[in-house]
Design an enzyme around this catalytic site. Structure first.
Site, short mmCIF file in Angstrom:
data_model
loop_
_atom_site.label_atom_id
_atom_site.label_comp_id
_atom_site.label_asym_id
_atom_site.label_seq_id
_atom_site.Cartn_x
_atom_site.Cartn_y
_atom_site.Cartn_z
N LYS A 59 -9.47 -18.85 -19.07
CA LYS A 59 -9.29 -18.56 -17.64
C LYS A 59 -9.24 -19.81 -16.77
CE LYS A 59 -12.68 -16.50 -15.21
NZ LYS A 59 -13.43 -15.34 -14.68
N ARG A 68 48.57 -40.51 -15.64
CA ARG A 68 48.91 -39.14 -15.99
C ARG A 68 50.39 -39.12 -16.34
NH1 ARG A 68 48.66 -37.93 -9.78
NH2 ARG A 68 50.86 -38.28 -9.29
N GLY A 109 -16.39 -19.46 -20.42
CA GLY A 109 -15.99 -18.06 -20.63
C GLY A 109 -14.53 -17.92 -21.02
N ALA A 169 45.59 -38.48 -8.13
CA ALA A 169 45.05 -37.17 -8.52
C ALA A 169 45.38 -36.87 -9.98
CB ALA A 169 45.62 -36.10 -7.61
N ARG A 191 -10.63 -10.48 -18.56
CA ARG A 191 -9.83 -9.67 -17.64
C ARG A 191 -8.49 -10.31 -17.28
NH1 ARG A 191 -14.76 -8.77 -13.57
NH2 ARG A 191 -15.50 -10.57 -14.74
N ASN A 237 30.44 -39.29 -18.98
CA ASN A 237 29.46 -40.35 -19.26
C ASN A 237 28.85 -40.27 -20.65
OD1 ASN A 237 28.14 -37.94 -18.55
ND2 ASN A 237 26.29 -39.05 -17.95
N TYR A 272 30.91 -33.89 -11.03
CA TYR A 272 29.72 -34.30 -11.77
C TYR A 272 29.71 -35.81 -11.85
CZ TYR A 272 26.48 -35.56 -15.36
OH TYR A 272 25.45 -36.17 -16.03
N GLU A 323 -26.94 -8.00 -10.16
CA GLU A 323 -25.54 -7.86 -10.57
C GLU A 323 -25.03 -6.47 -10.20
OE1 GLU A 323 -23.40 -10.41 -11.85
OE2 GLU A 323 -25.15 -11.22 -10.85
N ASN A 367 -10.93 -13.36 -11.49
CA ASN A 367 -11.23 -12.66 -12.73
C ASN A 367 -10.00 -12.04 -13.37
OD1 ASN A 367 -14.14 -13.07 -12.66
ND2 ASN A 367 -14.07 -11.75 -10.86
C1 UD1 Z 1 -21.02 -14.23 -11.63
C2 UD1 Z 1 -22.43 -13.97 -11.06
C3 UD1 Z 1 -22.32 -13.02 -9.90
C4 UD1 Z 1 -21.40 -13.59 -8.83
C5 UD1 Z 1 -20.04 -13.96 -9.44
C6 UD1 Z 1 -19.24 -14.76 -8.43
C7 UD1 Z 1 -23.97 -14.14 -12.93
C8 UD1 Z 1 -24.84 -13.40 -13.87
N1 UD1 Z 1 -23.27 -13.41 -12.08
O1 UD1 Z 1 -20.52 -13.00 -12.13
O2 UD1 Z 1 -23.62 -12.81 -9.31
O3 UD1 Z 1 -21.24 -12.68 -7.78
O4 UD1 Z 1 -20.18 -14.79 -10.61
O5 UD1 Z 1 -17.93 -15.00 -8.87
O6 UD1 Z 1 -23.96 -15.35 -12.97
N2 UD1 Z 1 -19.43 -18.61 -18.07
C9 UD1 Z 1 -19.82 -19.52 -19.03
N3 UD1 Z 1 -20.58 -19.09 -20.07
C10 UD1 Z 1 -20.95 -17.79 -20.20
C11 UD1 Z 1 -20.56 -16.86 -19.22
C12 UD1 Z 1 -19.79 -17.31 -18.17
O7 UD1 Z 1 -19.52 -20.69 -18.94
O8 UD1 Z 1 -21.64 -17.50 -21.19
C13 UD1 Z 1 -18.60 -19.09 -16.96
C14 UD1 Z 1 -17.22 -18.44 -16.88
O9 UD1 Z 1 -16.27 -19.21 -17.59
C15 UD1 Z 1 -16.94 -18.43 -15.38
C16 UD1 Z 1 -18.33 -18.38 -14.75
O10 UD1 Z 1 -19.24 -18.74 -15.75
O11 UD1 Z 1 -16.30 -19.59 -14.95
C17 UD1 Z 1 -18.68 -17.00 -14.19
O12 UD1 Z 1 -18.63 -16.06 -15.24
P1 UD1 Z 1 -18.12 -14.59 -15.01
O13 UD1 Z 1 -18.22 -13.86 -16.27
O14 UD1 Z 1 -16.82 -14.60 -14.31
O15 UD1 Z 1 -19.29 -14.05 -14.01
P2 UD1 Z 1 -19.18 -12.83 -13.04
O16 UD1 Z 1 -19.36 -11.57 -13.81
O17 UD1 Z 1 -17.99 -12.95 -12.20
CA CA Z 2 -16.29 -14.36 -12.05
#
Ligand code: UD1
Ligand code: CA
Length: 453
Positions: A21, A436, A10, A419, A14, A382, A362, A155, A224
């Protein structure tokens, strides 16, 4: 057999960052490295990192980790879609797959061990980590029966207002029987508010699934945004400080100091306010560090005092006193019972036992013997603008105030430098050197305008 998969594809919108991230730093390590570290006690036979956004950058940053397998998720269509990318890689794998979000950096290894034990004991298709959060906003809500069997994960954005009241949340940490997960993964549908393939739906399809609450909910905080990153740092620091307090270290004002987890402290070390200890630093018993000091990648031996000073990549011997306002950097070795004082900077310099450099100096690329006294304002010149040159000073030698030692230069033992001297030629043992202009006095001299009449 255990395999680990970490979701790190991801962007982390945010965070409002150019950096993906999972590469954001938390106490000297990236988030994804922390997640990986938390799994090491399980000795996984496979370690898979799912990358996507800035994949090359994430790969490059993790180069030092051996045996990682990277799987690319070219489009980020959700956490379920991310784990689908593992299907070809783990074909025929007969074991459990631990799946962790790449943004859950505070997990304790023991928590994962406990989850795996529960999973294996009950022969679950999946076991998920949950927590009861005072402020569950943003997390998936977990519904289960009294025996902790999962009913459903929904979710936050797909919850009804009533469902949103549930404070049990999904931590984003799962243990799957791989063969069971592999069967349901291809059937995921993106029928939700985000139009994403949710890993949580795959969990909903499986049976039996058990839910395990963590005792300390801080462990599963997901990062996040930057505010959560700062909160996580505070939690990490509290853990480190609490451990040192329990081990016999005095920390005068814990909120005002920071200690990296790589630092080692002896008993009866006292850490005064506004002090920061970083990297590969070891501080032996009886030291008093601070107030106002920064020590990085350095060894401070027993009973040393450091006051308002910065020390990096250096070593200070037993019973020495450093500061106030000393800067030691780049391989400085201070002997035992030395005094290094106000406004002294040293670089790549070795000083022997009982040698003092008390004020305004120094010293660079210098080697000093024992019981040397460096007078106030002594400077090693130096650097000739192109190269650095060494200075050597023998035992018991004393330099007068404001001397300049033009390197390369060698002063023997028992030398006294007058000195204000600028020393450009080597001096043998046991000598006084004066370099000196002599003082001249012209009796009765006045400026022309004020001539006596
Ligand atoms: C997710 C969970 C949620 C949980 C929360 C905990 C799902 C649908 N939801 O939500 O239930 O409470 O984590 O922190 O799983 N990522 C990928 N590929 C993607 C999307 C995300 O690799 O296509 C990775 C992101 O980089 C991240 C992790 O998955 O490290 C979680 O993704 P994020 O978007 O933060 O999920 P949340 O909305 O926090
Ligand atoms: Ca998350």
């Amino acid at each position: 057999m255990i395999a680990v998969a970490i979701l790190a594809a991801g962007k982390g919108t945010r965070m409002k960052s150019n950096l993906p991230k999972v590469l954001h730093q938390l106490g000297g390590k990236s988030l994804v490295e922390r997640v990986l570290t938390s799994t090491q006690n399980l000795s996984p036979s496979r370690q898979i990192v799912i990358v996507g956004y800035c994949a090359d950058q994430v790969r490059a940053e993790m180069q030092s980790w051996p045996n990682l397998e990277f799987v690319e998720q070219t489009e980020q269509l959700g956490t379920g879609h991310a784990v689908q990318q593992v299907l070809p890689v783990l074909q025929g794998f007969d074991g459990d797959l631990l799946v962790l979000n790449g943004d859950v950096p505070l997990l304790r290894p023991e928590t994962l061990e406990k989850m795996l034990a529960t999973h294996q004991k009950h022969h679950n298709a999946a076991t998920i980590l949950t927590a009861q959060l005072p402020h569950p906003k943003g997390y998936g809500r977990v519904f289960c029966d009294a025996q902790m069997h999962l009913q459903e994960i929904i979710e936050d954005r797909d919850c009804t207002p009533a469902q949103r009241q549930n404070q049990r949340i999904n931590a984003g940490v799962y243990c799957f029987r791989w063969s069971a997960l592999a069967e349901v993964l291809p059937d995921l549908k993106a029928e939700n508010d985000q139009k994403e393939y949710y890993l949580t739906d795959a969990v909903n399809y499986l049976d039996p699934v058990m839910v395990l609450d963590v005792e300390d909910y801080q462990e599963i905080l997901g990062i996040n945004d930057r505010k959560q990153l700062a909160t996580a740092y505070t939690i990490l620091q509290d853990r480190i400080k609490d451990a040192w307090l329990a081990a016999g270290v005095t920390i005068v004002d814990p909120d005002s100091i920071t200690i990296d987890e790589t630092v080692e402290l002896g008993t009866d070390v006292i850490i005064e306010p506004q002090t920061h200890l970083r990297g590969d630093t070891k501080i032996d018993t009886g030291c008093r560090i601070g107030p106002g000091s920064l020590i990085e990648n350095s060894r401070i031996c027993a009973n040393v005092q450091v006051l308002y000073s910065v020390i990096s990549d250096s070593r200070v011997g037993d019973n020495s006193r450093i500061g106030p306002y000393t800067h030691l950097r780049g391989n400085v070795h201070i002997g035992e019972k030395c005094r290094v004082g106000n406004f002294v900077e040293m670089k790549k310099t070795i000083i022997g036992d009982r040698t003092n450099v008390a004020h305004l100096s120094y010293l660079g690329d210098a080697t000093l013997g024992t019981q040397v006294n460096i007078g106030a304002g002594t400077i090693t010149a130096n650097y000739d603008g192109v190269n650095k040159h060494p200075t050597q000073i023998g035992d018991r030698t004393k330099t007068g105030a404001n001397s300049v030692l033009v390197a390369p230069i060698r002063l023997g033992t028992d030398v006294t430098v007058a000195a204000g001297s600028t020393i450009t030629k080597d001096v043998g043992d046991d000598a006084l050197v004066v370099a000196r202009q002599r003082q001249s006095i012209l009796p009765g001299w006045r400026p022309i305008s004020s001539k006596k009449t």
